[in-house]
Write an enzyme that holds these catalytic residues in place. Structure first.
Site, PDB file in Angstrom:
ATOM      1  CG  ASP A  32      -1.902  -1.119   1.233  1.00  0.00           C
ATOM      2  OD1 ASP A  32      -2.783  -1.162   2.093  1.00  0.00           O
ATOM      3  OD2 ASP A  32      -1.777  -1.974   0.322  1.00  0.00           O
ATOM      4  CB  ALA A  33       3.994   2.119   1.782  1.00  0.00           C
ATOM      5  CD  GLU A  34       6.219   1.764  -5.158  1.00  0.00           C
ATOM      6  OE1 GLU A  34       6.819   2.265  -4.201  1.00  0.00           O
ATOM      7  OE2 GLU A  34       6.562   1.911  -6.334  1.00  0.00           O
ATOM      8  CB  SER A  81     -37.473  -6.728 -10.726  1.00  0.00           C
ATOM      9  OG  SER A  81     -38.781  -6.773 -11.251  1.00  0.00           O
ATOM     10  CG  LEU A  82     -33.936 -11.357 -11.591  1.00  0.00           C
ATOM     11  CD1 LEU A  82     -32.741 -11.967 -10.888  1.00  0.00           C
ATOM     12  CD2 LEU A  82     -33.985 -11.774 -13.040  1.00  0.00           C
ATOM     13  CE  LYS A 113     -32.269 -11.519  -6.488  1.00  0.00           C
ATOM     14  NZ  LYS A 113     -32.056 -10.442  -5.489  1.00  0.00           N
ATOM     15  CD  GLU A 168     -27.662  -6.290  -6.686  1.00  0.00           C
ATOM     16  OE1 GLU A 168     -27.954  -6.227  -7.902  1.00  0.00           O
ATOM     17  OE2 GLU A 168     -28.509  -6.210  -5.783  1.00  0.00           O
ATOM     18  CE  LYS A 284     -29.536 -12.808 -15.454  1.00  0.00           C
ATOM     19  NZ  LYS A 284     -28.645 -11.668 -15.722  1.00  0.00           N
ATOM     20  CE  LYS A 308     -35.560 -13.012  -2.582  1.00  0.00           C
ATOM     21  NZ  LYS A 308     -34.853 -11.723  -2.766  1.00  0.00           N
TER      22      LYS A 308
HETATM   23  C1  LIG Z   1     -31.707  -9.509 -15.314  1.00  0.00           C
HETATM   24  C2  LIG Z   1     -31.162  -9.469 -13.917  1.00  0.00           C
HETATM   25  C3  LIG Z   1     -31.842  -8.722 -12.926  1.00  0.00           C
HETATM   26  C4  LIG Z   1     -31.328  -8.684 -11.630  1.00  0.00           C
HETATM   27  C5  LIG Z   1     -30.160  -9.382 -11.335  1.00  0.00           C
HETATM   28  C6  LIG Z   1     -29.601  -9.354 -10.033  1.00  0.00           C
HETATM   29  C7  LIG Z   1     -28.420 -10.059  -9.794  1.00  0.00           C
HETATM   30  C8  LIG Z   1     -27.812 -10.037  -8.429  1.00  0.00           C
HETATM   31  N1  LIG Z   1     -28.443  -9.402  -7.445  1.00  0.00           N
HETATM   32  O1  LIG Z   1     -26.739 -10.588  -8.237  1.00  0.00           O
HETATM   33  C9  LIG Z   1     -27.769 -10.796 -10.811  1.00  0.00           C
HETATM   34  C10 LIG Z   1     -28.328 -10.829 -12.080  1.00  0.00           C
HETATM   35  O2  LIG Z   1     -27.751 -11.502 -13.090  1.00  0.00           O
HETATM   36  C11 LIG Z   1     -29.524 -10.124 -12.367  1.00  0.00           C
HETATM   37  N2  LIG Z   1     -30.030 -10.133 -13.638  1.00  0.00           N
END
Ligand SMILES: Cc1ccc2cc(C(N)=O)cc(O)c2n1
Length: 317
Positions: A32-34, A81-82, A113, A168, A284, A308
Protein backbone atom coordinates in the site's frame (compact mmCIF):
# COMPACT_ATOMS: atom_id res chain seq x y z
CA UNK A 1 6.37 19.87 -19.48
CA UNK A 2 6.87 16.96 -21.90
CA UNK A 3 8.63 15.03 -19.14
CA UNK A 4 5.74 15.80 -16.76
CA UNK A 5 3.18 14.59 -19.33
CA UNK A 6 5.11 11.33 -19.81
CA UNK A 7 5.48 10.78 -16.07
CA UNK A 8 1.75 11.51 -15.48
CA UNK A 9 0.80 8.93 -18.13
CA UNK A 10 3.20 6.39 -16.58
CA UNK A 11 1.79 6.99 -13.07
CA UNK A 12 -1.81 6.78 -14.31
CA UNK A 13 -1.23 3.43 -16.03
CA UNK A 14 0.71 2.06 -13.05
CA UNK A 15 -1.85 3.14 -10.45
CA UNK A 16 -4.80 1.84 -12.52
CA UNK A 17 -2.97 -1.50 -12.87
CA UNK A 18 -2.18 -1.72 -9.15
CA UNK A 19 -5.77 -0.72 -8.37
CA UNK A 20 -7.08 -3.53 -10.66
CA UNK A 21 -4.78 -6.12 -9.04
CA UNK A 22 -5.82 -5.08 -5.52
CA UNK A 23 -9.58 -4.52 -5.91
CA UNK A 24 -10.59 -6.78 -8.81
CA UNK A 25 -8.11 -9.66 -8.65
CA UNK A 26 -7.68 -9.35 -4.86
CA UNK A 27 -3.96 -9.96 -5.57
CA UNK A 28 -1.92 -6.76 -4.93
CA UNK A 29 1.60 -6.78 -6.42
CA UNK A 30 2.92 -3.76 -4.46
CA UNK A 31 2.57 -2.70 -0.81
CA UNK A 32 0.00 0.00 0.00
CA UNK A 33 2.83 2.41 0.86
CA UNK A 34 4.18 2.19 -2.69
CA UNK A 35 0.67 2.78 -4.11
CA UNK A 36 0.16 5.81 -1.85
CA UNK A 37 3.61 7.24 -2.72
CA UNK A 38 2.86 7.05 -6.48
CA UNK A 39 -0.61 8.53 -5.94
CA UNK A 40 0.87 11.50 -4.07
CA UNK A 41 3.34 12.04 -6.93
CA UNK A 42 0.47 11.98 -9.48
CA UNK A 43 -1.65 14.40 -7.45
CA UNK A 44 1.29 16.81 -7.13
CA UNK A 45 2.01 16.69 -10.87
CA UNK A 46 -1.69 17.18 -11.75
CA UNK A 47 -1.80 20.19 -9.43
CA UNK A 48 1.22 21.61 -11.23
CA UNK A 49 -0.27 20.87 -14.68
CA UNK A 50 -4.09 20.82 -14.22
CA UNK A 51 -4.70 20.57 -17.98
CA UNK A 52 -2.93 17.17 -17.98
CA UNK A 53 -5.57 15.69 -15.64
CA UNK A 54 -7.69 13.07 -17.48
CA UNK A 55 -11.14 11.72 -16.54
CA UNK A 56 -9.72 8.21 -15.98
CA UNK A 57 -7.01 9.48 -13.65
CA UNK A 58 -7.06 7.45 -10.41
CA UNK A 59 -6.75 10.75 -8.55
CA UNK A 60 -10.33 11.56 -9.69
CA UNK A 61 -12.00 8.69 -7.83
CA UNK A 62 -13.01 10.64 -4.75
CA UNK A 63 -14.80 13.55 -6.37
CA UNK A 64 -15.01 17.16 -5.37
CA UNK A 65 -17.76 18.88 -3.44
CA UNK A 66 -21.07 17.38 -2.33
CA UNK A 67 -24.05 17.57 -4.71
CA UNK A 68 -27.28 19.42 -3.83
CA UNK A 69 -29.41 16.63 -5.32
CA UNK A 70 -29.22 13.66 -7.68
CA UNK A 71 -30.21 14.18 -11.32
CA UNK A 72 -32.67 11.77 -12.92
CA UNK A 73 -31.42 9.27 -15.53
CA UNK A 74 -33.56 7.41 -18.09
CA UNK A 75 -32.23 3.87 -18.65
CA UNK A 76 -31.73 3.10 -22.38
CA UNK A 77 -33.12 -0.39 -21.75
CA UNK A 78 -35.30 -1.02 -18.67
CA UNK A 79 -33.63 -2.67 -15.67
CA UNK A 80 -35.85 -5.70 -15.13
CA UNK A 81 -36.51 -7.29 -11.76
CA UNK A 82 -36.50 -11.06 -11.36
CA UNK A 83 -39.47 -13.32 -10.62
CA UNK A 84 -38.86 -15.42 -7.51
CA UNK A 85 -38.67 -19.17 -6.98
CA UNK A 86 -38.84 -20.50 -3.42
CA UNK A 87 -38.36 -24.23 -3.76
CA UNK A 88 -37.34 -27.02 -6.10
CA UNK A 89 -40.89 -27.27 -7.51
CA UNK A 90 -40.82 -23.63 -8.58
CA UNK A 91 -37.51 -24.25 -10.37
CA UNK A 92 -38.90 -27.27 -12.19
CA UNK A 93 -42.02 -25.29 -13.19
CA UNK A 94 -39.73 -22.56 -14.57
CA UNK A 95 -37.73 -25.16 -16.51
CA UNK A 96 -40.89 -26.76 -17.91
CA UNK A 97 -42.23 -23.40 -19.16
CA UNK A 98 -38.85 -22.62 -20.74
CA UNK A 99 -38.65 -25.99 -22.53
CA UNK A 100 -42.23 -25.70 -23.74
CA UNK A 101 -41.20 -22.50 -25.50
CA UNK A 102 -37.66 -23.20 -26.74
CA UNK A 103 -37.42 -27.00 -26.71
CA UNK A 104 -35.27 -29.35 -24.61
CA UNK A 105 -31.89 -28.12 -25.86
CA UNK A 106 -31.52 -25.37 -23.25
CA UNK A 107 -28.60 -24.53 -20.94
CA UNK A 108 -28.75 -22.32 -17.84
CA UNK A 109 -26.25 -20.09 -16.05
CA UNK A 110 -26.39 -19.92 -12.25
CA UNK A 111 -24.94 -16.93 -10.37
CA UNK A 112 -24.89 -15.95 -6.73
CA UNK A 113 -27.56 -13.30 -6.14
CA UNK A 114 -25.61 -10.52 -4.42
CA UNK A 115 -27.70 -8.76 -1.78
CA UNK A 116 -26.98 -5.16 -2.74
CA UNK A 117 -28.31 -2.43 -5.04
CA UNK A 118 -28.79 -2.85 -8.77
CA UNK A 119 -26.90 -0.14 -10.66
CA UNK A 120 -26.24 0.67 -14.30
CA UNK A 121 -22.88 1.96 -15.58
CA UNK A 122 -22.31 3.52 -18.98
CA UNK A 123 -18.99 3.74 -20.86
CA UNK A 124 -18.17 5.72 -24.01
CA UNK A 125 -15.06 4.73 -26.01
CA UNK A 126 -13.95 2.80 -22.96
CA UNK A 127 -14.29 5.66 -20.44
CA UNK A 128 -16.73 5.54 -17.49
CA UNK A 129 -19.20 8.36 -18.15
CA UNK A 130 -22.30 7.76 -16.01
CA UNK A 131 -23.73 5.52 -13.31
CA UNK A 132 -27.28 5.31 -12.02
CA UNK A 133 -29.46 3.48 -9.52
CA UNK A 134 -32.18 1.13 -10.82
CA UNK A 135 -34.93 3.40 -9.51
CA UNK A 136 -38.26 2.11 -10.86
CA UNK A 137 -36.47 0.23 -13.65
CA UNK A 138 -37.00 3.02 -16.20
CA UNK A 139 -35.81 6.14 -14.33
CA UNK A 140 -32.98 6.05 -11.82
CA UNK A 141 -30.77 8.60 -10.05
CA UNK A 142 -27.37 9.73 -11.30
CA UNK A 143 -24.83 8.49 -8.73
CA UNK A 144 -21.78 8.72 -11.03
CA UNK A 145 -19.60 10.47 -8.43
CA UNK A 146 -20.40 7.89 -5.77
CA UNK A 147 -19.83 4.92 -8.07
CA UNK A 148 -16.41 6.36 -9.02
CA UNK A 149 -15.35 5.81 -5.39
CA UNK A 150 -15.84 2.03 -5.82
CA UNK A 151 -12.26 0.91 -6.50
CA UNK A 152 -13.29 -2.22 -8.44
CA UNK A 153 -15.18 -0.10 -10.98
CA UNK A 154 -12.76 0.57 -13.87
CA UNK A 155 -12.51 4.26 -14.89
CA UNK A 156 -11.35 3.02 -18.28
CA UNK A 157 -11.93 -0.38 -19.94
CA UNK A 158 -9.30 -2.53 -21.61
CA UNK A 159 -10.98 -1.79 -24.97
CA UNK A 160 -12.39 1.53 -26.28
CA UNK A 161 -15.98 0.21 -26.36
CA UNK A 162 -19.26 2.02 -25.78
CA UNK A 163 -21.55 -0.06 -23.57
CA UNK A 164 -23.97 -0.13 -20.67
CA UNK A 165 -23.41 -2.75 -17.98
CA UNK A 166 -25.54 -3.68 -14.98
CA UNK A 167 -24.27 -4.82 -11.66
CA UNK A 168 -24.88 -5.06 -7.95
CA UNK A 169 -23.20 -2.54 -5.65
CA UNK A 170 -22.76 -4.04 -2.21
CA UNK A 171 -21.02 -3.62 1.13
CA UNK A 172 -18.71 -6.51 2.09
CA UNK A 173 -19.50 -8.05 5.49
CA UNK A 174 -16.20 -6.77 6.96
CA UNK A 175 -16.96 -3.17 5.93
CA UNK A 176 -20.47 -3.52 7.36
CA UNK A 177 -19.18 -4.77 10.74
CA UNK A 178 -16.57 -1.95 10.88
CA UNK A 179 -19.13 0.70 9.94
CA UNK A 180 -21.63 -0.42 12.59
CA UNK A 181 -18.83 -0.60 15.16
CA UNK A 182 -18.03 3.05 14.39
CA UNK A 183 -21.69 4.04 14.62
CA UNK A 184 -22.10 2.14 17.89
CA UNK A 185 -19.12 4.02 19.35
CA UNK A 186 -20.69 7.32 18.25
CA UNK A 187 -24.09 6.35 19.64
CA UNK A 188 -25.54 6.50 16.13
CA UNK A 189 -28.32 4.28 14.77
CA UNK A 190 -26.94 1.02 13.35
CA UNK A 191 -27.63 -0.30 9.84
CA UNK A 192 -29.80 -3.44 9.91
CA UNK A 193 -27.85 -5.26 7.18
CA UNK A 194 -25.18 -4.68 4.49
CA UNK A 195 -27.83 -4.05 1.84
CA UNK A 196 -29.33 -1.12 3.76
CA UNK A 197 -25.84 0.18 4.53
CA UNK A 198 -24.93 0.05 0.83
CA UNK A 199 -28.18 1.83 -0.11
CA UNK A 200 -27.58 4.52 2.51
CA UNK A 201 -24.00 4.97 1.31
CA UNK A 202 -24.88 5.34 -2.38
CA UNK A 203 -27.55 7.90 -1.47
CA UNK A 204 -24.96 10.17 0.16
CA UNK A 205 -24.70 13.48 -1.69
CA UNK A 206 -21.09 13.85 -0.55
CA UNK A 207 -18.84 11.42 -2.48
CA UNK A 208 -16.28 11.57 0.34
CA UNK A 209 -18.77 9.85 2.65
CA UNK A 210 -19.57 7.24 -0.02
CA UNK A 211 -15.81 6.65 -0.45
CA UNK A 212 -15.42 6.06 3.30
CA UNK A 213 -17.97 3.19 3.19
CA UNK A 214 -15.72 0.87 1.11
CA UNK A 215 -18.43 -0.38 -1.21
CA UNK A 216 -17.79 -2.95 -3.93
CA UNK A 217 -19.44 -3.94 -7.20
CA UNK A 218 -20.04 -7.15 -9.17
CA UNK A 219 -21.04 -6.57 -12.78
CA UNK A 220 -23.47 -9.18 -14.15
CA UNK A 221 -24.88 -8.18 -17.49
CA UNK A 222 -24.38 -6.19 -20.64
CA UNK A 223 -27.38 -4.12 -21.73
CA UNK A 224 -26.26 -3.88 -25.37
CA UNK A 225 -24.69 -7.35 -25.76
CA UNK A 226 -26.33 -8.03 -29.17
CA UNK A 227 -24.77 -4.88 -30.71
CA UNK A 228 -21.39 -6.19 -29.54
CA UNK A 229 -22.01 -9.55 -31.23
CA UNK A 230 -22.25 -11.56 -28.02
CA UNK A 231 -24.71 -14.49 -28.15
CA UNK A 232 -24.98 -15.84 -24.61
CA UNK A 233 -25.01 -14.76 -20.98
CA UNK A 234 -21.87 -16.77 -20.17
CA UNK A 235 -20.05 -15.14 -23.11
CA UNK A 236 -21.22 -11.73 -21.86
CA UNK A 237 -19.83 -12.44 -18.37
CA UNK A 238 -16.48 -13.57 -19.87
CA UNK A 239 -16.35 -10.43 -22.01
CA UNK A 240 -17.13 -8.15 -19.05
CA UNK A 241 -14.27 -9.80 -17.13
CA UNK A 242 -11.93 -9.35 -20.12
CA UNK A 243 -12.82 -5.64 -20.24
CA UNK A 244 -11.62 -5.23 -16.64
CA UNK A 245 -14.88 -5.43 -14.67
CA UNK A 246 -15.17 -7.42 -11.46
CA UNK A 247 -17.52 -10.34 -12.08
CA UNK A 248 -18.53 -12.95 -9.54
CA UNK A 249 -16.40 -16.08 -9.99
CA UNK A 250 -18.96 -18.48 -8.42
CA UNK A 251 -20.99 -18.93 -11.58
CA UNK A 252 -21.78 -22.27 -13.25
CA UNK A 253 -23.22 -23.16 -16.67
CA UNK A 254 -25.75 -25.98 -16.16
CA UNK A 255 -26.90 -28.39 -18.88
CA UNK A 256 -30.29 -28.99 -17.19
CA UNK A 257 -32.45 -28.05 -14.20
CA UNK A 258 -31.07 -30.94 -12.12
CA UNK A 259 -27.61 -29.36 -12.24
CA UNK A 260 -29.21 -26.01 -11.30
CA UNK A 261 -30.86 -27.61 -8.26
CA UNK A 262 -27.53 -29.19 -7.33
CA UNK A 263 -25.82 -25.74 -7.48
CA UNK A 264 -28.61 -24.18 -5.38
CA UNK A 265 -28.32 -26.91 -2.73
CA UNK A 266 -24.51 -26.57 -2.68
CA UNK A 267 -24.71 -22.85 -1.91
CA UNK A 268 -27.60 -23.11 0.52
CA UNK A 269 -25.20 -24.05 3.30
CA UNK A 270 -22.01 -22.35 2.10
CA UNK A 271 -23.13 -18.72 1.87
CA UNK A 272 -22.15 -17.85 5.47
CA UNK A 273 -18.50 -18.37 4.41
CA UNK A 274 -18.71 -15.68 1.71
CA UNK A 275 -17.24 -12.20 2.41
CA UNK A 276 -20.51 -10.66 1.13
CA UNK A 277 -24.20 -11.43 1.60
CA UNK A 278 -26.25 -13.22 -1.02
CA UNK A 279 -30.03 -13.70 -0.85
CA UNK A 280 -30.31 -16.44 -3.45
CA UNK A 281 -29.22 -17.79 -6.80
CA UNK A 282 -30.01 -16.20 -10.18
CA UNK A 283 -30.84 -18.75 -12.88
CA UNK A 284 -30.78 -17.58 -16.49
CA UNK A 285 -31.29 -19.23 -19.86
CA UNK A 286 -27.80 -18.92 -21.37
CA UNK A 287 -28.60 -18.39 -25.07
CA UNK A 288 -29.64 -14.82 -25.97
CA UNK A 289 -31.61 -16.15 -28.94
CA UNK A 290 -33.66 -18.33 -26.58
CA UNK A 291 -33.98 -15.38 -24.14
CA UNK A 292 -35.46 -13.34 -27.00
CA UNK A 293 -37.90 -16.16 -27.86
CA UNK A 294 -39.05 -16.21 -24.23
CA UNK A 295 -39.28 -12.42 -23.90
CA UNK A 296 -40.32 -10.58 -20.76
CA UNK A 297 -43.50 -9.57 -18.94
CA UNK A 298 -43.96 -5.88 -18.03
CA UNK A 299 -41.90 -6.46 -14.89
CA UNK A 300 -39.52 -9.36 -15.36
CA UNK A 301 -37.89 -11.66 -17.91
CA UNK A 302 -39.39 -15.10 -18.67
CA UNK A 303 -35.85 -16.38 -19.22
CA UNK A 304 -34.65 -15.89 -15.65
CA UNK A 305 -35.71 -16.59 -12.09
CA UNK A 306 -34.28 -15.70 -8.68
CA UNK A 307 -34.21 -18.67 -6.31
CA UNK A 308 -34.52 -17.05 -2.85
CA UNK A 309 -32.92 -18.59 0.21
CA UNK A 310 -35.08 -18.35 3.34
CA UNK A 311 -33.98 -15.27 5.36
CA UNK A 312 -31.13 -16.26 7.68
CA UNK A 313 -32.15 -16.49 11.33
CA UNK A 314 -31.27 -13.04 12.65
CA UNK A 315 -28.27 -13.25 14.96
CA UNK A 316 -28.41 -10.01 16.97
CA UNK A 317 -24.97 -9.07 18.28
C1 LIG B 1 -31.71 -9.51 -15.31
C2 LIG B 1 -31.16 -9.47 -13.92
C3 LIG B 1 -31.84 -8.72 -12.93
C4 LIG B 1 -31.33 -8.68 -11.63
C5 LIG B 1 -30.16 -9.38 -11.33
C6 LIG B 1 -29.60 -9.35 -10.03
C7 LIG B 1 -28.42 -10.06 -9.79
C8 LIG B 1 -27.81 -10.04 -8.43
N1 LIG B 1 -28.44 -9.40 -7.44
O1 LIG B 1 -26.74 -10.59 -8.24
C9 LIG B 1 -27.77 -10.80 -10.81
C10 LIG B 1 -28.33 -10.83 -12.08
O2 LIG B 1 -27.75 -11.50 -13.09
C11 LIG B 1 -29.52 -10.12 -12.37
N2 LIG B 1 -30.03 -10.13 -13.64
Amino acid sequence: RQAAMKRIEELRELLNKYNYEYYVLDRPSVPDAEYDRLMQELIALEEQYPDLKTKDSPSQRVGGQALDAFQKVEHRTPMLSLANAFNEGDLRDFDRRVRQEVGDDVAYVCELKIDGLAVSVRYEDGYFVQGATRGDGVTGEDITENLKTIRSLPLRLNEPVTLEARGEAYMPKASFERLNEQRRNRGEELFANPRNAAAGSLRQLDPKIAASRHLDLFVYSLANAEELGIDSHSAALDYLQQLGFKTNPERRRCANIDEVIQFVNEWHGKRSHLPYEIDGIVVKVDSFEQQKQLGATAKSPRWAVAYKFPAEEVVTK
